[in-house]
Design an enzyme around this catalytic site. Structure first.
Site, PDB file in Angstrom:
ATOM      1  N   TYR A   1       0.814  -1.213   0.000  1.00 43.44           N
ATOM      2  CA  TYR A   1       0.000   0.000   0.000  1.00 43.44           C
ATOM      3  C   TYR A   1       0.851   1.267   0.000  1.00 43.44           C
ATOM      4  O   TYR A   1       0.439   2.305  -0.546  1.00 43.44           O
ATOM      5  CB  TYR A   1      -0.992  -0.019   1.169  1.00 43.44           C
ATOM      6  CG  TYR A   1      -2.363  -0.434   0.704  1.00 43.44           C
ATOM      7  CD1 TYR A   1      -3.354   0.505   0.453  1.00 43.44           C
ATOM      8  CD2 TYR A   1      -2.651  -1.764   0.445  1.00 43.44           C
ATOM      9  CE1 TYR A   1      -4.596   0.133  -0.026  1.00 43.44           C
ATOM     10  CE2 TYR A   1      -3.885  -2.155  -0.038  1.00 43.44           C
ATOM     11  CZ  TYR A   1      -4.859  -1.193  -0.271  1.00 43.44           C
ATOM     12  OH  TYR A   1      -6.081  -1.562  -0.761  1.00 43.44           O
TER      13      TYR A   1
ATOM     14  N   LEU B   1      -7.371  -2.146   6.670  1.00 41.37           N
ATOM     15  CA  LEU B   1      -7.824  -3.521   6.902  1.00 41.37           C
ATOM     16  C   LEU B   1      -9.241  -3.680   6.335  1.00 41.37           C
ATOM     17  O   LEU B   1     -10.203  -3.937   7.075  1.00 41.37           O
ATOM     18  CB  LEU B   1      -7.788  -3.825   8.398  1.00 41.37           C
ATOM     19  CG  LEU B   1      -7.347  -5.232   8.815  1.00 41.37           C
ATOM     20  CD1 LEU B   1      -5.992  -5.572   8.215  1.00 41.37           C
ATOM     21  CD2 LEU B   1      -7.274  -5.339  10.325  1.00 41.37           C
ATOM     22  N   HIS B   2      -9.351  -3.565   5.005  1.00 42.30           N
ATOM     23  CA  HIS B   2     -10.653  -3.505   4.334  1.00 42.30           C
ATOM     24  C   HIS B   2     -11.636  -4.576   4.804  1.00 42.30           C
ATOM     25  O   HIS B   2     -12.701  -4.287   5.357  1.00 42.30           O
ATOM     26  CB  HIS B   2     -10.482  -3.692   2.813  1.00 42.30           C
ATOM     27  CG  HIS B   2      -9.573  -2.734   2.148  1.00 42.30           C
ATOM     28  ND1 HIS B   2      -9.917  -1.433   1.867  1.00 42.30           N
ATOM     29  CD2 HIS B   2      -8.317  -2.894   1.655  1.00 42.30           C
ATOM     30  CE1 HIS B   2      -8.926  -0.831   1.247  1.00 42.30           C
ATOM     31  NE2 HIS B   2      -7.941  -1.696   1.101  1.00 42.30           N
ATOM     32  N   ASP B   3     -11.309  -5.830   4.519  1.00 41.04           N
ATOM     33  CA  ASP B   3     -12.300  -6.905   4.593  1.00 41.04           C
ATOM     34  C   ASP B   3     -12.727  -7.250   6.010  1.00 41.04           C
ATOM     35  O   ASP B   3     -13.838  -7.739   6.224  1.00 41.04           O
ATOM     36  CB  ASP B   3     -11.765  -8.158   3.893  1.00 41.04           C
ATOM     37  CG  ASP B   3     -11.627  -7.963   2.388  1.00 41.04           C
ATOM     38  OD1 ASP B   3     -12.349  -7.111   1.840  1.00 41.04           O
ATOM     39  OD2 ASP B   3     -10.805  -8.655   1.774  1.00 41.04           O
TER      40      ASP B   3
END
Length: 366
Positions: free
Chosen positions: A266, A278-280
């Site tokens: 990133y 920490l998208h998901d």
């Protein structure tokens, strides 16, 4: 089963942040995970299925009987695309300590029928959701997606009689005026925009966790430090606060290598200098603790399917130009709850507490 416990089906394409969603789904006390289906996306469908199996073993899911059901290998209409720049060629680049891809225990996590044939995602979803719903006598299931929505769209199309058994579709994807793999499109939606539209048109509440929100859930150096070691660093040792401590357990080392690779990706690709998002993990956090999402709004959301420069964009009708007076969750109504803010501190407190619980059951620590 208590009404406070949420029964879910999880669809993933691991993927570093998918791995953290799997960890939460297995270990949060108010989540009952039926099974995991996998799809194309961050890596090929072969790698995502194997990666999900490795994560189930590492995070203690095998003892709960959780299996992996491999699903779609490509989008409904478009060519498959993957993201090795972010996740490495196998989807979990740089992650240390997970079981090997050819470990017999990993292969045993792939669901098989009585003849020893692999049970595919659609059949696994239908079987578990039908058994849980019991024609209305049982419980509805929340279906959570952390990748392209192909499996969910196929489920809706092939098993329309089971749509009533779904409580809500919660998906990480999209953005409100923001993209990450085109000027306006987020990767999960861009991979299969037609599937996303099918899910949004289903007569079931949909909840969108867009990158506007996930980009606030940053694993900072301080959070990374707490991940490695839950013991506080004394103020009398200020120099140690600028460096990361040794991992206190093998599980924490594995999670640290996951975060480190993701952080480097990133930083180099998107210029995120403070840490990776920490998208998901936020999909599971929403189901388990919706109060963390301090602002939500129901809108009409559609997906751009034909724009030369805008395919995959989630078009959120913030100003109600469509004038949707229909209160249904179907194709003519305001079809999606869009999350707009997150209590980041409380989220990471829950996340790190879950890591501590996972420490007690992970085979990596044996």
């Amino acid at each position: 089963m208590s009404d406070s416990i949420k029964t879910i089906w999880l669809d993933v394409d691991p993927g570093h942040d998918d791995a953290t969603a799997i960890m939460l789904a297995i270990n949060l006390p108010n989540i009952h995970l039926l099974g995991i289906s996998t799809t194309h996306g961050n890596a090929s469908s072969y790698h995502t299925a194997i990666n999900a199996a490795r994560c189930i073993l590492a995070f203690g899911g095998a003892q709960l009987g959780i299996k992996v059901y491999p699903g779609a290998s490509k989008p409904l209409l478009l060519q498959a695309k993957h993201d090795p720049e972010i996740h490495g060629p196998d989807g979990l680049g740089g992650v240390e300590g997970l079981p090997a891809v050819d470990d017999s225990a990993v292969l045993a996590m792939i669901a098989k029928d009585e003849e020893g044939e692999t049970v595919r995602a659609l059949d696994g979803m239908a079987q578990h959701i039908k058994q849980t719903w019991k024609n209305g006598a049982g419980r509805k299931v929340t279906v959570v997606s952390c990748g392209p929505l192909t499996n969910l769209a196929l489920f809706i199309s092939v098993y329309p009689e089971l749509v009533d058994a779904v409580d809500q579709f919660v998906f990480m994807g999209g953005g409100v005026g923001l993209g990450n793999r085109s000027a306006v499109a987020e990767f999960n939606i861009l991979c299969d925009p037609h599937a996303a539209q099918i899910v949004l048109d289903a007569p079931v509440p949909a909840v969108m966790i867009p990158i506007n929100i996930t980009h606030t859930a940053i694993v900072t150096r301080d959070i990374h430090r707490r991940l490695l070691s839950p013991s506080p660093i004394p103020d009398s040792l200020p120099d140690t606060k600028s460096s990361l401590p040794a991992a206190s357990t093998p599980l924490r080392h594995t999670l640290s290598t996951l975060i480190s690779f993701f952080a480097d990706s990133y930083k180099s690709t998107f210029g995120f200098n403070d840490g990776p998002p920490l998208h998901d993990a936020l999909t599971i956090a929403y189901v388990a603790h919706p109060e963390l999402f301090t602002k939500t709004q129901r809108y009409r959301v559609d997906v751009e399917l034909s724009g030369v420069h805008t395919i995959g964009e989630t078009v959120v009708d913030v100003w109600d130009y469509r004038g949707c007076g229909d209160d249904s969750w179907a194709s003519d109504g305001k079809n999606c709850i869009v999350t707009q803010s997150l209590d980041v501190v409380k989220f990471f407190d829950i996340f790190l507490h879950c890591v501590s619980w996972c420490d007690t059951r992970s085979p990596l620590n044996k």
